[in-house]
Design a protein around this motif. Structure first.
Motif, mmCIF file in Angstrom:
data_model
loop_
_atom_site.group_PDB
_atom_site.id
_atom_site.type_symbol
_atom_site.label_atom_id
_atom_site.label_comp_id
_atom_site.label_asym_id
_atom_site.label_seq_id
_atom_site.Cartn_x
_atom_site.Cartn_y
_atom_site.Cartn_z
ATOM 1 N N ILE A 1 16.724 3.211 -40.403
ATOM 2 C CA ILE A 1 17.344 4.111 -39.428
ATOM 3 C C ILE A 1 18.024 3.317 -38.324
ATOM 4 O O ILE A 1 19.172 3.589 -37.950
ATOM 5 C CB ILE A 1 16.278 5.068 -38.847
ATOM 6 C CG1 ILE A 1 15.859 6.094 -39.909
ATOM 7 C CG2 ILE A 1 16.806 5.771 -37.596
ATOM 8 C CD1 ILE A 1 14.682 6.955 -39.498
ATOM 9 N N SER A 2 17.340 2.310 -37.802
ATOM 10 C CA SER A 2 17.935 1.457 -36.759
ATOM 11 C C SER A 2 19.188 0.765 -37.280
ATOM 12 O O SER A 2 20.188 0.639 -36.561
ATOM 13 C CB SER A 2 16.914 0.419 -36.291
ATOM 14 O OG SER A 2 15.807 1.031 -35.667
ATOM 15 N N HIS A 3 19.151 0.339 -38.538
ATOM 16 C CA HIS A 3 20.312 -0.312 -39.153
ATOM 17 C C HIS A 3 21.485 0.655 -39.243
ATOM 18 O O HIS A 3 22.625 0.288 -38.921
ATOM 19 C CB HIS A 3 19.922 -0.816 -40.547
ATOM 20 C CG HIS A 3 21.058 -1.369 -41.330
ATOM 21 N ND1 HIS A 3 21.639 -2.593 -41.048
ATOM 22 C CD2 HIS A 3 21.751 -0.856 -42.391
ATOM 23 C CE1 HIS A 3 22.626 -2.816 -41.899
ATOM 24 N NE2 HIS A 3 22.708 -1.775 -42.731
ATOM 25 N N ALA A 4 21.225 1.893 -39.660
ATOM 26 C CA ALA A 4 22.303 2.888 -39.765
ATOM 27 C C ALA A 4 22.918 3.169 -38.403
ATOM 28 O O ALA A 4 24.147 3.294 -38.272
ATOM 29 C CB ALA A 4 21.761 4.175 -40.384
ATOM 30 N N VAL A 5 22.075 3.271 -37.379
ATOM 31 C CA VAL A 5 22.579 3.500 -36.022
ATOM 32 C C VAL A 5 23.445 2.320 -35.574
ATOM 33 O O VAL A 5 24.508 2.503 -34.965
ATOM 34 C CB VAL A 5 21.411 3.735 -35.047
ATOM 35 C CG1 VAL A 5 21.906 3.756 -33.605
ATOM 36 C CG2 VAL A 5 20.686 5.040 -35.392
ATOM 37 N N SER A 6 23.030 1.101 -35.897
ATOM 38 C CA SER A 6 23.805 -0.086 -35.510
ATOM 39 C C SER A 6 25.162 -0.132 -36.200
ATOM 40 O O SER A 6 26.091 -0.776 -35.705
ATOM 41 C CB SER A 6 23.018 -1.364 -35.833
ATOM 42 O OG SER A 6 22.999 -1.613 -37.233
ATOM 43 N N ASP B 1 5.601 15.070 -30.202
ATOM 44 C CA ASP B 1 4.856 14.468 -31.303
ATOM 45 C C ASP B 1 5.772 13.571 -32.133
ATOM 46 O O ASP B 1 5.391 12.455 -32.518
ATOM 47 C CB ASP B 1 4.256 15.575 -32.171
ATOM 48 C CG ASP B 1 3.264 15.075 -33.201
ATOM 49 O OD1 ASP B 1 2.697 13.980 -33.012
ATOM 50 O OD2 ASP B 1 3.037 15.776 -34.194
ATOM 51 N N ALA B 2 6.988 14.036 -32.396
ATOM 52 C CA ALA B 2 7.952 13.233 -33.160
ATOM 53 C C ALA B 2 8.288 11.943 -32.426
ATOM 54 O O ALA B 2 8.350 10.869 -33.036
ATOM 55 C CB ALA B 2 9.223 14.047 -33.408
ATOM 56 N N ARG B 3 8.489 12.031 -31.104
ATOM 57 C CA ARG B 3 8.794 10.813 -30.327
ATOM 58 C C ARG B 3 7.618 9.847 -30.354
ATOM 59 O O ARG B 3 7.802 8.632 -30.456
ATOM 60 C CB ARG B 3 9.125 11.183 -28.877
ATOM 61 C CG ARG B 3 10.446 11.891 -28.690
ATOM 62 C CD ARG B 3 10.828 11.937 -27.215
ATOM 63 N NE ARG B 3 11.867 12.934 -26.991
ATOM 64 C CZ ARG B 3 11.639 14.180 -26.572
ATOM 65 N NH1 ARG B 3 10.398 14.565 -26.318
ATOM 66 N NH2 ARG B 3 12.624 15.027 -26.405
ATOM 67 N N HIS B 4 6.417 10.382 -30.245
ATOM 68 C CA HIS B 4 5.218 9.542 -30.267
ATOM 69 C C HIS B 4 5.104 8.791 -31.592
ATOM 70 O O HIS B 4 4.763 7.606 -31.614
ATOM 71 C CB HIS B 4 3.983 10.419 -30.037
ATOM 72 C CG HIS B 4 2.687 9.694 -30.158
ATOM 73 N ND1 HIS B 4 2.226 8.832 -29.195
ATOM 74 C CD2 HIS B 4 1.743 9.692 -31.142
ATOM 75 C CE1 HIS B 4 1.065 8.330 -29.569
ATOM 76 N NE2 HIS B 4 0.751 8.824 -30.746
ATOM 77 N N LEU B 5 5.409 9.457 -32.687
ATOM 78 C CA LEU B 5 5.281 8.854 -34.007
ATOM 79 C C LEU B 5 6.317 7.767 -34.261
ATOM 80 O O LEU B 5 6.040 6.783 -34.951
ATOM 81 C CB LEU B 5 5.402 9.934 -35.093
ATOM 82 C CG LEU B 5 4.176 10.818 -35.306
ATOM 83 C CD1 LEU B 5 4.551 12.045 -36.122
ATOM 84 C CD2 LEU B 5 3.071 10.034 -36.001
ATOM 85 N N THR B 6 7.506 7.946 -33.722
ATOM 86 C CA THR B 6 8.615 7.036 -34.065
ATOM 87 C C THR B 6 8.894 5.992 -32.994
ATOM 88 O O THR B 6 9.869 5.242 -33.109
ATOM 89 C CB THR B 6 9.888 7.841 -34.367
ATOM 90 O OG1 THR B 6 10.163 8.748 -33.280
ATOM 91 C CG2 THR B 6 9.710 8.657 -35.644
ATOM 92 N N GLY B 7 8.069 5.940 -31.980
ATOM 93 C CA GLY B 7 8.130 4.825 -31.040
ATOM 94 C C GLY B 7 9.409 4.734 -30.236
ATOM 95 O O GLY B 7 9.805 5.688 -29.571
ATOM 96 N N GLU B 8 10.084 3.603 -30.341
ATOM 97 C CA GLU B 8 11.196 3.311 -29.450
ATOM 98 C C GLU B 8 12.557 3.754 -29.989
ATOM 99 O O GLU B 8 13.586 3.419 -29.412
ATOM 100 C CB GLU B 8 11.226 1.803 -29.155
ATOM 101 C CG GLU B 8 9.981 1.325 -28.425
ATOM 102 C CD GLU B 8 10.009 -0.163 -28.127
ATOM 103 O OE1 GLU B 8 10.992 -0.827 -28.518
ATOM 104 O OE2 GLU B 8 9.055 -0.653 -27.505
ATOM 105 N N LEU B 9 12.592 4.482 -31.088
ATOM 106 C CA LEU B 9 13.868 4.975 -31.599
ATOM 107 C C LEU B 9 14.530 5.871 -30.553
ATOM 108 O O LEU B 9 13.932 6.824 -30.058
ATOM 109 C CB LEU B 9 13.673 5.785 -32.875
ATOM 110 C CG LEU B 9 13.508 5.045 -34.206
ATOM 111 C CD1 LEU B 9 13.362 6.068 -35.335
ATOM 112 C CD2 LEU B 9 14.693 4.128 -34.475
#
Length: 283
Positions: free
Chosen positions: A27-32, A47-55
């Motif tokens: 996902i980070s690669h696609a955003v880049s 909950d979604a933010r908590h699960l996916t951290g710093e995205l």
């Protein structure tokens, strides 16, 4: 630019309800590479933010009832009508089932809900000795470890305070009761139902689903629907599969999702999101 919507449970999350590290990297690669990736989930936004951290990406949460931009600003909400929500909670209390109320700040559930699920499970296991009790309970325990989960003693008082209700979730091991509840709410004018897993029915506003939320976000971002991609696995993903230009089913997806798909990726336990982004989409 493509807008890629990724489901969480059964998709980005593995069977232990943790995000695939390879999926997060993809996902980070696609955003880049200039694409926009959004989480599109039945879970609450916090909950979604908590699960996916710093995205730092947009989030479509509560099955489409809340849409946020990448900075966390609420762009749209479609809560259940207050009177319909109160009627629904009274109905669920009368039917003596475990349920959750999704509000902007927390997920609320009656304090005796865990005991109700345990009692239902014991009845199910005693009638079906071949059923694995431990496995059943592991699947149910996911509900109690959601980020922002709170037990309450008087759920109707919560609604009297005027909080928006984005979604109601019912979890029951009683299939007859589950079917009865589903039929009841599908006959209502202001709500409808969907499901993300076995033993679950989710009640949302009539105008709410992942597909309409995806269309809204695509319009907000100026992305044509032909340039949208969805990755998912279950029934609550059907509306976004019907809306998107490219539809990628997880290897573990239900047959209805696979039937609607453009292509199929690996399972959630085999980093299917990463494979879809890097190999199938060639990003």
């Amino acid at each position: 630019m493509k807008l890629i919507a990724v489901d969480l449970d059964g998709t980005l999350l593995t069977s232990d309800s943790r995000p695939s590290s390879q999926g997060l990297d993809a996902i980070s690669h696609a955003v880049s590479k200039g694409h926009t990736v959004t989480l599109c989930t039945g879970r609450a936004s916090f909950d979604a933010r908590h699960l996916t951290g710093e995205l730092s990406i947009p989030i479509i949460a509560s099955n489409g009832a809340e849409v946020f931009d990448r900075e966390g600003t609420l762009l749209r909400e479609t809560p259940i009508d207050p009177s319909a929500a109160a009627e629904a909670v009274r109905y669920l209390l009368k039917h003596d089932v475990y349920f959750e109320i999704f509000c902007p700040e927390a997920i609320y559930s009656p304090s005796d809900g865990e005991q109700k699920l345990l009692a239902e499970m014991d009845i199910l296991v005693s009638a079906n000795p071949g059923v694995d009790r431990d496995q059943l309970w592991e699947s149910a325990k996911i509900q109690f470890v959601q980020f922002g989960f709170r037990g309450i003693d008087h759920p109707l008082q919560l609604l009297e305070q005027g909080r928006p209700v984005y979604k109601l979730l019912v979890y029951t091991f009683n299939e007859d009761k589950l079917n009865e509840i589903t039929m009841h709410f599908n006959d209502q004018l202001q709500v409808h139902t969907t499901s993300s897993a076995n033993h679950i029915v989710e009640i949302i506003a009539k105008e709410t689903d992942k597909g309409s939320a995806l269309r809204f976000l695509a319009g907000h971002l100026g992305v044509d629907m032909s340039d949208t991609v969805v990755i998912g696995d279950s029934y609550n993903d059907i509306s976004m599969f019907e809306a998107a230009g490219t539809k990628i089913a997880m290897g573990n997806a239900v047959e209805e999702i696979k039937h609607l798909s453009t292509m199929t990726t690996r399972t959630n336990n085999d980093h299917g999101v990463a494979y879809a982004i890097r190999s199938l989409l060639e990003i």
